[in-house]
Design a protein around this motif. Structure first.
Motif, PDB file in Angstrom:
ATOM      1  N   ILE A  15       0.601  -0.817  -0.160  1.00  0.00           N
ATOM      2  CA  ILE A  15       0.201   0.112  -0.332  1.00  0.00           C
ATOM      3  C   ILE A  15       0.483   0.705  -0.079  1.00  0.00           C
ATOM      4  CG2 ILE A  15      -1.920   1.151   1.165  1.00  0.00           C
ATOM      5  CD1 ILE A  15      -3.102  -1.750   2.472  1.00  0.00           C
ATOM      6  N   ASP A  16       0.761   2.367  -0.861  1.00  0.00           N
ATOM      7  CA  ASP A  16       1.631   2.986  -1.268  1.00  0.00           C
ATOM      8  C   ASP A  16       1.632   4.114  -0.445  1.00  0.00           C
ATOM      9  OD1 ASP A  16       3.189   1.399  -2.966  1.00  0.00           O
ATOM     10  OD2 ASP A  16       2.076   2.019  -4.580  1.00  0.00           O
ATOM     11  N   ASP A  17       0.266   4.631  -0.495  1.00  0.00           N
ATOM     12  CA  ASP A  17      -0.007   6.097   0.216  1.00  0.00           C
ATOM     13  C   ASP A  17      -1.050   5.461   1.910  1.00  0.00           C
ATOM     14  OD1 ASP A  17      -2.281   6.564  -0.989  1.00  0.00           O
ATOM     15  OD2 ASP A  17      -0.670   7.346  -2.512  1.00  0.00           O
ATOM     16  N   ILE A  18      -1.267   7.314   2.235  1.00  0.00           N
ATOM     17  CA  ILE A  18      -2.645   6.878   2.910  1.00  0.00           C
ATOM     18  C   ILE A  18      -3.515   7.135   2.114  1.00  0.00           C
ATOM     19  CG2 ILE A  18      -4.129   8.514   4.092  1.00  0.00           C
ATOM     20  CD1 ILE A  18      -0.274   9.137   5.840  1.00  0.00           C
ATOM     21  N   THR A  19      -3.785   7.929   1.366  1.00  0.00           N
ATOM     22  CA  THR A  19      -5.087   7.887   0.305  1.00  0.00           C
ATOM     23  C   THR A  19      -5.517   6.110  -0.440  1.00  0.00           C
ATOM     24  OG1 THR A  19      -5.019   9.720  -0.820  1.00  0.00           O
ATOM     25  CG2 THR A  19      -6.165   8.753  -2.121  1.00  0.00           C
ATOM     26  N   GLU A  20      -4.714   5.838  -0.582  1.00  0.00           N
ATOM     27  CA  GLU A  20      -5.027   3.920  -1.076  1.00  0.00           C
ATOM     28  C   GLU A  20      -5.333   3.103   0.537  1.00  0.00           C
ATOM     29  OE1 GLU A  20      -3.176   0.059  -2.843  1.00  0.00           O
ATOM     30  OE2 GLU A  20      -1.529   1.702  -2.791  1.00  0.00           O
ATOM     31  N   LEU A  21      -5.046   3.473   1.867  1.00  0.00           N
ATOM     32  CA  LEU A  21      -5.666   3.326   2.924  1.00  0.00           C
ATOM     33  C   LEU A  21      -6.884   3.034   2.744  1.00  0.00           C
ATOM     34  CD1 LEU A  21      -4.652   0.762   5.348  1.00  0.00           C
ATOM     35  CD2 LEU A  21      -3.319   2.335   5.827  1.00  0.00           C
ATOM     36  N   GLU A  23      -8.972   3.928   1.368  1.00  0.00           N
ATOM     37  CA  GLU A  23      -9.800   3.810   0.159  1.00  0.00           C
ATOM     38  C   GLU A  23     -10.200   2.446   0.535  1.00  0.00           C
ATOM     39  OE1 GLU A  23      -7.894   4.049  -3.442  1.00  0.00           O
ATOM     40  OE2 GLU A  23      -8.417   6.292  -3.445  1.00  0.00           O
ATOM     41  N   LYS A  24      -8.879   1.272   1.332  1.00  0.00           N
ATOM     42  CA  LYS A  24      -9.380   0.096   1.539  1.00  0.00           C
ATOM     43  C   LYS A  24      -9.752   0.343   2.785  1.00  0.00           C
ATOM     44  CE  LYS A  24      -4.937  -1.989  -1.068  1.00  0.00           C
ATOM     45  NZ  LYS A  24      -5.679  -2.891  -1.910  1.00  0.00           N
ATOM     46  N   SER A  25      -9.864   0.892   4.120  1.00  0.00           N
ATOM     47  CA  SER A  25     -10.813   0.718   4.828  1.00  0.00           C
ATOM     48  C   SER A  25     -11.520   1.679   5.799  1.00  0.00           C
ATOM     49  CB  SER A  25      -9.097   1.146   6.236  1.00  0.00           C
ATOM     50  OG  SER A  25      -9.039   2.772   5.659  1.00  0.00           O
ATOM     51  N   GLY A  26     -11.557   2.244   4.835  1.00  0.00           N
ATOM     52  CA  GLY A  26     -12.984   3.014   5.178  1.00  0.00           C
ATOM     53  C   GLY A  26     -13.041   4.123   5.838  1.00  0.00           C
ATOM     54  N   LEU A  27     -11.705   4.580   6.015  1.00  0.00           N
ATOM     55  CA  LEU A  27     -10.724   5.358   7.675  1.00  0.00           C
ATOM     56  C   LEU A  27     -10.603   6.065   7.043  1.00  0.00           C
ATOM     57  CD1 LEU A  27      -8.452   3.129   9.668  1.00  0.00           C
ATOM     58  CD2 LEU A  27     -10.798   3.697  10.332  1.00  0.00           C
ATOM     59  N   SER A  28     -10.517   7.663   7.721  1.00  0.00           N
ATOM     60  CA  SER A  28     -10.754   9.290   7.609  1.00  0.00           C
ATOM     61  C   SER A  28      -8.781   9.539   7.630  1.00  0.00           C
ATOM     62  CB  SER A  28     -11.093  10.198   8.450  1.00  0.00           C
ATOM     63  OG  SER A  28     -10.805   9.515   9.208  1.00  0.00           O
ATOM     64  N   ARG A  29      -8.909  10.269   6.499  1.00  0.00           N
ATOM     65  CA  ARG A  29      -7.450  10.770   6.412  1.00  0.00           C
ATOM     66  C   ARG A  29      -6.772  10.813   7.878  1.00  0.00           C
ATOM     67  NH1 ARG A  29      -3.793  11.544   3.002  1.00  0.00           N
ATOM     68  NH2 ARG A  29      -5.212  11.929   1.478  1.00  0.00           N
ATOM     69  N   ASN A  30      -7.278  11.844   8.894  1.00  0.00           N
ATOM     70  CA  ASN A  30      -6.811  11.753  10.194  1.00  0.00           C
ATOM     71  C   ASN A  30      -6.752  10.680  11.084  1.00  0.00           C
ATOM     72  OD1 ASN A  30      -7.002  14.804   9.844  1.00  0.00           O
ATOM     73  ND2 ASN A  30      -9.018  15.000  10.633  1.00  0.00           N
ATOM     74  N   SER A  31      -7.606   9.759  11.169  1.00  0.00           N
ATOM     75  CA  SER A  31      -7.037   8.797  12.100  1.00  0.00           C
ATOM     76  C   SER A  31      -6.614   7.563  11.718  1.00  0.00           C
ATOM     77  CB  SER A  31      -8.912   7.764  11.726  1.00  0.00           C
ATOM     78  OG  SER A  31      -9.504   8.428  12.035  1.00  0.00           O
ATOM     79  N   ILE A  32      -5.689   7.484   9.967  1.00  0.00           N
ATOM     80  CA  ILE A  32      -4.578   7.022   9.624  1.00  0.00           C
ATOM     81  C   ILE A  32      -3.160   7.770   9.471  1.00  0.00           C
ATOM     82  CG2 ILE A  32      -3.542   6.454   7.751  1.00  0.00           C
ATOM     83  CD1 ILE A  32      -6.478   5.585   6.979  1.00  0.00           C
TER      84      ILE A  32
END
Length: 70
Positions: A15-21, A23-32
């Protein structure tokens, strides 16, 4: 002290970046970002950790670990 292994898991799952994660997890950028940057880890919701564990098919102890202070 809490330690996040999110970057390691992302690399292992290609998984190359937070955006891809996001999409896969359904989580917000802030949480990640909290896990990714290892900031304010004590405020992360268990629900967030569980979703990431489901995404990576891993145990909670593989995602985040407690390291005792010396």
């Amino acid at each position: 002290m809490l330690k996040s292994n999110l970057r390691v898991l992302m690399a292992e799952h290609r998984i190359d970046d937070i955006t891809e994660l996001m999409e896969k997890s359904g989580l917000s950028r802030n949480s990640i970002n909290k896990l990714y940057r290892e900031t304010h880890l004590e405020t992360i919701k268990l629900e967030t950790l569980f979703k990431l564990c489901d995404t990576f098919q891993c145990k909670l102890s593989e995602l985040i670990e407690y390291v005792p202070e010396e």
